[in-house]
Design a protein around this motif. Structure first.
Motif, short mmCIF file in Angstrom:
data_model
loop_
_atom_site.label_atom_id
_atom_site.label_comp_id
_atom_site.label_asym_id
_atom_site.label_seq_id
_atom_site.Cartn_x
_atom_site.Cartn_y
_atom_site.Cartn_z
N LEU A 53 1.09 -1.07 0.11
CA LEU A 53 -0.22 -0.04 -0.12
C LEU A 53 0.69 1.29 0.07
N SER A 54 1.88 1.19 0.66
CA SER A 54 2.76 2.27 0.76
C SER A 54 3.54 2.67 -0.59
N ASP A 55 3.73 1.42 -1.17
CA ASP A 55 4.56 1.44 -2.47
C ASP A 55 3.61 2.23 -3.65
N LEU A 56 2.21 1.61 -3.43
CA LEU A 56 1.33 2.16 -4.24
C LEU A 56 1.00 3.71 -4.12
N ARG A 57 1.09 4.33 -3.06
CA ARG A 57 0.83 5.56 -2.67
C ARG A 57 2.06 6.16 -3.20
N ASN A 58 3.32 5.77 -2.88
CA ASN A 58 4.39 6.44 -3.55
C ASN A 58 4.49 6.66 -5.06
N ALA A 59 3.86 5.52 -5.62
CA ALA A 59 3.93 5.48 -7.10
C ALA A 59 2.85 6.52 -7.48
N ALA A 60 1.73 6.64 -7.03
CA ALA A 60 0.81 7.87 -7.09
C ALA A 60 1.06 9.28 -6.67
N GLY A 61 2.48 9.28 -6.37
CA GLY A 61 3.04 10.63 -5.81
C GLY A 61 2.53 11.17 -4.47
N GLY A 62 1.95 10.11 -3.68
CA GLY A 62 1.70 10.34 -2.33
C GLY A 62 0.27 10.78 -2.29
N THR A 63 -0.64 10.61 -3.21
CA THR A 63 -2.00 10.92 -3.18
C THR A 63 -2.59 9.38 -2.71
N ALA A 64 -3.98 9.63 -2.50
CA ALA A 64 -4.65 8.56 -1.94
C ALA A 64 -5.15 7.49 -3.23
N VAL A 65 -4.81 6.07 -2.93
CA VAL A 65 -4.85 5.23 -4.12
C VAL A 65 -6.52 4.65 -3.97
N ASP A 66 -7.06 4.58 -5.01
CA ASP A 66 -8.26 4.38 -5.34
C ASP A 66 -8.67 2.93 -5.34
N LEU A 67 -9.00 2.27 -4.05
CA LEU A 67 -9.11 1.09 -3.84
C LEU A 67 -10.72 0.38 -3.87
N PRO A 68 -10.98 -0.59 -4.50
CA PRO A 68 -12.38 -1.08 -4.57
C PRO A 68 -12.71 -1.18 -3.10
N ALA A 69 -14.14 -1.21 -2.94
CA ALA A 69 -14.75 -1.31 -1.46
C ALA A 69 -14.29 -2.82 -0.85
N SER A 70 -13.95 -3.91 -1.63
CA SER A 70 -13.75 -5.06 -1.13
C SER A 70 -12.33 -5.54 -0.76
N THR A 71 -11.49 -4.17 -0.80
CA THR A 71 -10.23 -4.46 -0.54
C THR A 71 -9.77 -3.76 1.19
N SER A 72 -9.27 -4.84 1.73
CA SER A 72 -8.80 -4.70 3.12
C SER A 72 -7.32 -4.12 3.00
N GLU A 73 -7.10 -3.16 3.92
CA GLU A 73 -5.72 -2.56 3.85
C GLU A 73 -4.89 -3.03 5.30
N THR A 74 -5.17 -4.48 5.73
CA THR A 74 -4.49 -4.78 6.61
C THR A 74 -3.65 -6.01 6.27
N ASN A 75 -3.11 -6.52 7.16
CA ASN A 75 -2.17 -7.73 7.03
C ASN A 75 -3.01 -9.05 7.11
N GLY A 76 -4.06 -9.04 7.92
CA GLY A 76 -5.01 -10.04 8.14
C GLY A 76 -5.86 -10.33 7.22
N GLY A 77 -6.79 -9.70 7.09
CA GLY A 77 -7.97 -10.02 5.73
C GLY A 77 -8.63 -11.16 5.80
N ALA A 78 -9.38 -11.46 7.08
CA ALA A 78 -10.08 -12.55 7.36
C ALA A 78 -11.16 -12.82 6.17
N GLY A 79 -11.29 -13.77 5.26
CA GLY A 79 -12.05 -13.99 4.13
C GLY A 79 -11.68 -13.27 3.13
N ALA A 80 -10.47 -13.08 2.96
CA ALA A 80 -9.88 -12.13 1.80
C ALA A 80 -8.83 -12.91 1.03
#
Length: 87
Positions: A53-80
């Protein structure tokens, strides 16, 4: 082609009874990671780790990355399905 093939394999494994959290899709490229995440989010919930996620934000110039609603931004991600780069 590779993204479509990967999504098809994940769909097949899910149909065979694998739980999403048992599956990890690895890619060598950050750009392909985003393509995989978007395509897989139509099939299952998806999780990305903090480093990717950090690499994606850096590639986007530090702006928010547009992630679909079904994306979890954690290391766990139960059911994902986890999608990650190999580095």
């Amino acid at each position: 082609y590779e993204v479509g093939m990967s999504v098809s394999v994940v769909q097949y494994l899910l149909q065979q009874g694998y739980d999403p959290e048992q599956l990890v899709v690895l890619t060598p490229y950050l750009g392909q990671l985003m393509d995989l995440q978007r395509a897989l989010s139509r099939v299952s919930a998806v999780t990305l780790n903090d480093t990717d996620l950090s690499d994606l934000r850096n590639a986007a110039g530090g702006t928010a990355v547009d992630l679909p609603a079904s994306t979890s931004e954690t290391n766990g991600g139960a059911g994902a399905v986890r999608v990650a780069t190999i580095d």
